[in-house]
Design an enzyme around this catalytic site. Structure first.
Site, PDB file in Angstrom:
ATOM      1  N   GLY A   7       0.790  -1.228   0.000  1.00  0.00           N
ATOM      2  CA  GLY A   7       0.000   0.000   0.000  1.00  0.00           C
ATOM      3  C   GLY A   7       0.822   1.278   0.000  1.00  0.00           C
ATOM      4  O   GLY A   7       0.326   2.327   0.429  1.00  0.00           O
ATOM      5  N   SER A   8       2.061   1.218  -0.517  1.00  0.00           N
ATOM      6  CA  SER A   8       2.854   2.460  -0.490  1.00  0.00           C
ATOM      7  C   SER A   8       2.237   3.536  -1.385  1.00  0.00           C
ATOM      8  O   SER A   8       2.292   4.720  -1.057  1.00  0.00           O
ATOM      9  CB  SER A   8       4.314   2.191  -0.860  1.00  0.00           C
ATOM     10  OG  SER A   8       4.434   1.837  -2.211  1.00  0.00           O
ATOM     11  N   LYS A  86      -6.193  -8.659  -8.459  1.00  0.00           N
ATOM     12  CA  LYS A  86      -7.312  -9.368  -9.089  1.00  0.00           C
ATOM     13  C   LYS A  86      -7.845  -8.516 -10.222  1.00  0.00           C
ATOM     14  O   LYS A  86      -7.706  -7.286 -10.203  1.00  0.00           O
ATOM     15  CB  LYS A  86      -8.430  -9.578  -8.056  1.00  0.00           C
ATOM     16  CG  LYS A  86      -8.008 -10.455  -6.905  1.00  0.00           C
ATOM     17  CD  LYS A  86      -7.966 -11.894  -7.338  1.00  0.00           C
ATOM     18  CE  LYS A  86      -7.270 -12.763  -6.305  1.00  0.00           C
ATOM     19  NZ  LYS A  86      -7.007 -14.112  -6.781  1.00  0.00           N
ATOM     20  N   ASN A 102      -5.353   2.794 -12.935  1.00  0.00           N
ATOM     21  CA  ASN A 102      -4.399   1.805 -12.448  1.00  0.00           C
ATOM     22  C   ASN A 102      -2.996   2.351 -12.615  1.00  0.00           C
ATOM     23  O   ASN A 102      -2.741   3.154 -13.511  1.00  0.00           O
ATOM     24  CB  ASN A 102      -4.532   0.500 -13.253  1.00  0.00           C
ATOM     25  CG  ASN A 102      -3.564  -0.566 -12.750  1.00  0.00           C
ATOM     26  OD1 ASN A 102      -3.413  -0.764 -11.538  1.00  0.00           O
ATOM     27  ND2 ASN A 102      -2.884  -1.251 -13.659  1.00  0.00           N
ATOM     28  N   HIS A 104       0.930   1.109 -13.280  1.00  0.00           N
ATOM     29  CA  HIS A 104       1.705  -0.044 -13.731  1.00  0.00           C
ATOM     30  C   HIS A 104       3.193   0.330 -13.679  1.00  0.00           C
ATOM     31  O   HIS A 104       3.563   1.409 -14.143  1.00  0.00           O
ATOM     32  CB  HIS A 104       1.296  -0.417 -15.161  1.00  0.00           C
ATOM     33  CG  HIS A 104       1.967  -1.651 -15.651  1.00  0.00           C
ATOM     34  ND1 HIS A 104       1.538  -2.913 -15.290  1.00  0.00           N
ATOM     35  CD2 HIS A 104       3.051  -1.824 -16.438  1.00  0.00           C
ATOM     36  CE1 HIS A 104       2.338  -3.810 -15.852  1.00  0.00           C
ATOM     37  NE2 HIS A 104       3.261  -3.179 -16.556  1.00  0.00           N
TER      38      HIS A 104
HETATM   39  C1  GRF Z   1       3.301  -1.002  -7.602  1.00  0.00           C
HETATM   40  O1  GRF Z   1       4.557  -1.227  -8.144  1.00  0.00           O
HETATM   41  C2  GRF Z   1       2.283  -0.866  -8.705  1.00  0.00           C
HETATM   42  O2  GRF Z   1       2.793  -0.294  -9.858  1.00  0.00           O
HETATM   43  C3  GRF Z   1       1.901  -2.284  -8.973  1.00  0.00           C
HETATM   44  O3  GRF Z   1       1.915  -2.902  -7.709  1.00  0.00           O
HETATM   45  C4  GRF Z   1       2.792  -2.203  -6.833  1.00  0.00           C
HETATM   46  C5  GRF Z   1       2.017  -1.825  -5.613  1.00  0.00           C
HETATM   47  O4  GRF Z   1       2.831  -1.354  -4.600  1.00  0.00           O
HETATM   48  N1  GRF Z   1       0.674  -2.369  -9.702  1.00  0.00           N
HETATM   49  P1  GRF Z   1       2.213  -0.738  -3.284  1.00  0.00           P
HETATM   50  O5  GRF Z   1       1.302  -1.786  -2.663  1.00  0.00           O
HETATM   51  O6  GRF Z   1       1.479   0.508  -3.648  1.00  0.00           O
HETATM   52  O7  GRF Z   1       3.391  -0.460  -2.391  1.00  0.00           O
END
Ligand code: GRF
Length: 190
Positions: A7-8, A86, A102, A104
């Protein structure tokens, strides 16, 4: 927010929304993992943590209806996916056109699609001997990782780059990029 991991991005968004006094509020964190970092952060910060998984709600129809009901109950206008592992059900995508974002960890359209998540992405980027990588925030439609791009941020790849070091650099970019994308989308929505 829909999250499955640490969840960063969620934490960064939460901080920036408050600091910049943006006209929006994170009202829920929905996750398939009840104890992930994102869900814990939500609980600690008075944000509803909604655990929804195919294990707790095995019927697909009930799963979709529960998801829609949780969103509608809180009058959600925008859904931000950050590490949600998911796929979002078709009915939800149809209910929120151009309202699901989203992030990525690569420069789409490269290094997206099936299997391209987490460290797999950074490994593939290095194996392809790319000179740069980065992050992309895009709208979610039914075509996985192919929705309209909102914003991208780049990082240079060092000659001795490892998937781990690249992941850390890209994550830093993500934290700045997602809020930029949100600001743009909010401005367009008025
Ligand atoms: C991030 O690298 C995002 O791009 C990908 O999953 C990761 C999630 O990281 N889809 P966090 O849980 O927000 O730390």
């Amino acid at each position: 927010m829909f999250c499955s991991g640490g969840g960063s991005n969620f934490k960064a968004l939460h901080k920036h929304i408050q600091e910049r006094n943006l006209p929006c509020q994170i009202v829920m964190c929905l996750s398939n993992h009840s104890q992930c970092g994102a869900m814990q952060f939500a609980r600690e910060n008075g944000i509803d943590a909604v655990h929804l998984s195919s294990k707790t709600v095995p019927s697909q129809e009930a799963f979709v209806q529960t998801m829609l009901a949780e969103l509608e109950k809180r009058q959600v206008d925008l859904i931000l996916l950050a590490g949600y592992m998911k796929s979002v059900p078709k009915a939800v995508i149809e209910r929120y056109p151009k309202r699901i974002l989203n992030i990525h960890p690569a420069l789409l359209p490269k290094f997206g699609g099936e299997g391209m998540y987490g460290m797999n992405v950074h490994r593939a980027v290095i194996e392809a001997k790319e000179k740069e990588s980065g992050a992309t925030v895009h709208f979610v439609d039914e075509d996985y990782d192919k929705g309209e791009i909102i914003v991208q941020g780049k990082v240079a790849i060092a000659s001795d780059e490892t998937p781990e070091s690249l992941a850390a650099k890209v994550l830093e970019v993500e934290h700045r990029l997602y809020i930029e994308a949100l600001v743009q989308v909010l401005e367009k929505l008025g």
